[in-house]
Write a protein that holds these residues in place. Sequence first.
Motif, PDB file in Angstrom:
ATOM      1  N   LEU A 156       0.837  -1.209   0.000  1.00 41.29           N
ATOM      2  CA  LEU A 156       0.000   0.000   0.000  1.00 41.29           C
ATOM      3  C   LEU A 156       0.866   1.251   0.000  1.00 41.29           C
ATOM      4  O   LEU A 156       0.584   2.214  -0.707  1.00 41.29           O
ATOM      5  N   ILE A 157       1.927   1.234   0.804  1.00 40.64           N
ATOM      6  CA  ILE A 157       2.827   2.396   0.845  1.00 40.64           C
ATOM      7  C   ILE A 157       3.512   2.574  -0.508  1.00 40.64           C
ATOM      8  O   ILE A 157       3.664   3.692  -1.004  1.00 40.64           O
ATOM      9  N   THR A 158       3.916   1.471  -1.124  1.00 43.33           N
ATOM     10  CA  THR A 158       4.562   1.545  -2.435  1.00 43.33           C
ATOM     11  C   THR A 158       3.618   2.146  -3.469  1.00 43.33           C
ATOM     12  O   THR A 158       4.012   3.018  -4.245  1.00 43.33           O
ATOM     13  N   LYS A 159       2.372   1.697  -3.474  1.00 41.99           N
ATOM     14  CA  LYS A 159       1.394   2.241  -4.423  1.00 41.99           C
ATOM     15  C   LYS A 159       1.174   3.725  -4.165  1.00 41.99           C
ATOM     16  O   LYS A 159       1.119   4.525  -5.097  1.00 41.99           O
ATOM     17  N   ALA A 160       1.035   4.109  -2.896  1.00 43.67           N
ATOM     18  CA  ALA A 160       0.838   5.521  -2.571  1.00 43.67           C
ATOM     19  C   ALA A 160       2.059   6.327  -2.980  1.00 43.67           C
ATOM     20  O   ALA A 160       1.939   7.444  -3.483  1.00 43.67           O
ATOM     21  N   GLY A 161       3.242   5.752  -2.791  1.00 46.42           N
ATOM     22  CA  GLY A 161       4.468   6.437  -3.183  1.00 46.42           C
ATOM     23  C   GLY A 161       4.545   6.648  -4.673  1.00 46.42           C
ATOM     24  O   GLY A 161       4.966   7.709  -5.142  1.00 46.42           O
ATOM     25  N   GLU A 162       4.128   5.651  -5.447  1.00 45.21           N
ATOM     26  CA  GLU A 162       4.144   5.789  -6.904  1.00 45.21           C
ATOM     27  C   GLU A 162       3.203   6.904  -7.339  1.00 45.21           C
ATOM     28  O   GLU A 162       3.539   7.711  -8.192  1.00 45.21           O
ATOM     29  N   LYS A 163       2.023   6.953  -6.741  1.00 44.92           N
ATOM     30  CA  LYS A 163       1.072   7.998  -7.108  1.00 44.92           C
ATOM     31  C   LYS A 163       1.594   9.362  -6.681  1.00 44.92           C
ATOM     32  O   LYS A 163       1.403  10.354  -7.374  1.00 44.92           O
ATOM     33  N   GLY A 164       2.279   9.411  -5.540  1.00 44.79           N
ATOM     34  CA  GLY A 164       2.870  10.662  -5.087  1.00 44.79           C
ATOM     35  C   GLY A 164       3.942  11.154  -6.032  1.00 44.79           C
ATOM     36  O   GLY A 164       4.035  12.340  -6.337  1.00 44.79           O
ATOM     37  N   VAL A 165       4.755  10.234  -6.544  1.00 42.98           N
ATOM     38  CA  VAL A 165       5.804  10.600  -7.491  1.00 42.98           C
ATOM     39  C   VAL A 165       5.186  11.097  -8.791  1.00 42.98           C
ATOM     40  O   VAL A 165       5.645  12.083  -9.371  1.00 42.98           O
ATOM     41  N   VAL A 166       4.117  10.427  -9.239  1.00 38.99           N
ATOM     42  CA  VAL A 166       3.449  10.857 -10.467  1.00 38.99           C
ATOM     43  C   VAL A 166       2.889  12.258 -10.286  1.00 38.99           C
ATOM     44  O   VAL A 166       3.051  13.123 -11.153  1.00 38.99           O
ATOM     45  N   ASN A 167       2.260  12.512  -9.144  1.00 31.03           N
ATOM     46  CA  ASN A 167       1.714  13.847  -8.887  1.00 31.03           C
ATOM     47  C   ASN A 167       2.819  14.886  -8.776  1.00 31.03           C
ATOM     48  O   ASN A 167       2.670  16.013  -9.240  1.00 31.03           O
ATOM     49  N   LEU A 168       3.934  14.497  -8.172  1.00 33.37           N
ATOM     50  CA  LEU A 168       5.069  15.416  -8.061  1.00 33.37           C
ATOM     51  C   LEU A 168       5.630  15.733  -9.438  1.00 33.37           C
ATOM     52  O   LEU A 168       5.958  16.879  -9.733  1.00 33.37           O
ATOM     53  N   MET A 169       5.710  14.716 -10.302  1.00 29.29           N
ATOM     54  CA  MET A 169       6.228  14.939 -11.653  1.00 29.29           C
ATOM     55  C   MET A 169       5.305  15.860 -12.450  1.00 29.29           C
ATOM     56  O   MET A 169       5.779  16.594 -13.310  1.00 29.29           O
ATOM     57  N   LYS A 170       4.026  15.826 -12.158  1.00 27.47           N
ATOM     58  CA  LYS A 170       3.104  16.733 -12.839  1.00 27.47           C
ATOM     59  C   LYS A 170       3.335  18.169 -12.399  1.00 27.47           C
ATOM     60  O   LYS A 170       3.071  19.101 -13.153  1.00 27.47           O
ATOM     61  N   MET A 171       3.827  18.362 -11.189  1.00 25.98           N
ATOM     62  CA  MET A 171       4.039  19.714 -10.670  1.00 25.98           C
ATOM     63  C   MET A 171       5.378  20.308 -11.094  1.00 25.98           C
ATOM     64  O   MET A 171       5.567  21.510 -11.004  1.00 25.98           O
ATOM     65  N   VAL A 172       6.312  19.482 -11.545  1.00 27.40           N
ATOM     66  CA  VAL A 172       7.642  19.974 -11.895  1.00 27.40           C
ATOM     67  C   VAL A 172       7.593  21.081 -12.947  1.00 27.40           C
ATOM     68  O   VAL A 172       8.250  22.117 -12.774  1.00 27.40           O
ATOM     69  N   PRO A 173       6.833  20.951 -14.040  1.00 26.34           N
ATOM     70  CA  PRO A 173       6.792  22.052 -15.010  1.00 26.34           C
ATOM     71  C   PRO A 173       6.227  23.346 -14.415  1.00 26.34           C
ATOM     72  O   PRO A 173       6.713  24.431 -14.735  1.00 26.34           O
ATOM     73  N   LEU A 174       5.243  23.230 -13.547  1.00 29.35           N
ATOM     74  CA  LEU A 174       4.663  24.418 -12.921  1.00 29.35           C
ATOM     75  C   LEU A 174       5.691  25.124 -12.049  1.00 29.35           C
ATOM     76  O   LEU A 174       5.888  26.333 -12.161  1.00 29.35           O
ATOM     77  N   VAL A 175       6.367  24.358 -11.210  1.00 31.75           N
ATOM     78  CA  VAL A 175       7.387  24.944 -10.328  1.00 31.75           C
ATOM     79  C   VAL A 175       8.542  25.501 -11.165  1.00 31.75           C
ATOM     80  O   VAL A 175       9.047  26.589 -10.884  1.00 31.75           O
ATOM     81  N   GLY A 176       8.934  24.766 -12.208  1.00 35.55           N
ATOM     82  CA  GLY A 176      10.004  25.253 -13.087  1.00 35.55           C
ATOM     83  C   GLY A 176       9.623  26.551 -13.771  1.00 35.55           C
ATOM     84  O   GLY A 176      10.448  27.450 -13.939  1.00 35.55           O
ATOM     85  N   GLY A 177       8.370  26.662 -14.161  1.00 36.61           N
ATOM     86  CA  GLY A 177       7.894  27.900 -14.785  1.00 36.61           C
ATOM     87  C   GLY A 177       7.944  29.075 -13.826  1.00 36.61           C
ATOM     88  O   GLY A 177       8.333  30.187 -14.196  1.00 36.61           O
ATOM     89  N   ILE A 178       7.552  28.836 -12.593  1.00 35.00           N
ATOM     90  CA  ILE A 178       7.573  29.909 -11.584  1.00 35.00           C
ATOM     91  C   ILE A 178       9.010  30.340 -11.301  1.00 35.00           C
ATOM     92  O   ILE A 178       9.317  31.537 -11.279  1.00 35.00           O
ATOM     93  N   VAL A 179       9.896  29.362 -11.103  1.00 34.41           N
ATOM     94  CA  VAL A 179      11.300  29.692 -10.824  1.00 34.41           C
ATOM     95  C   VAL A 179      11.932  30.388 -12.021  1.00 34.41           C
ATOM     96  O   VAL A 179      12.617  31.412 -11.882  1.00 34.41           O
ATOM     97  N   GLY A 180      11.707  29.847 -13.221  1.00 35.16           N
ATOM     98  CA  GLY A 180      12.273  30.462 -14.429  1.00 35.16           C
ATOM     99  C   GLY A 180      11.729  31.858 -14.666  1.00 35.16           C
ATOM    100  O   GLY A 180      12.474  32.772 -15.023  1.00 35.16           O
ATOM    101  N   GLY A 181      10.442  32.044 -14.465  1.00 34.44           N
ATOM    102  CA  GLY A 181       9.832  33.365 -14.646  1.00 34.44           C
ATOM    103  C   GLY A 181      10.373  34.378 -13.650  1.00 34.44           C
ATOM    104  O   GLY A 181      10.632  35.537 -13.996  1.00 34.44           O
TER     105      GLY A 181
END
Length: 71
Positions: free
Chosen positions: A25-50
């Motif tokens: 269960l923790i592994t599955k939750a971790g995978e979903k957390g990583v996927v959600n984190l990867m979705k946020m990377v472009p947003l955070v990169g855009g804010i930092v770059g801007g």
Amino acid sequence: MFQNFIKQIPSKVLIEINKKIGFRLITKAGEKGVVNLMKMVPLVGGIVGGTFDGIFVNSCGQTAKTVFSKP
């Protein structure tokens, strides 16, 4: 009937089963957390770059005003 079967299982075996299930269960939750984190990377990169671009352009503008202003 099923409850009687469960009562016959030694507690050590139940503990091991719970550990394995919990780990999965923790592994599955971790995978979903990583996927959600990867979705946020472009947003955070855009804010930092801007922010970096804004500070850089502002400092270029201030330098240009200083260099090209009439004495």
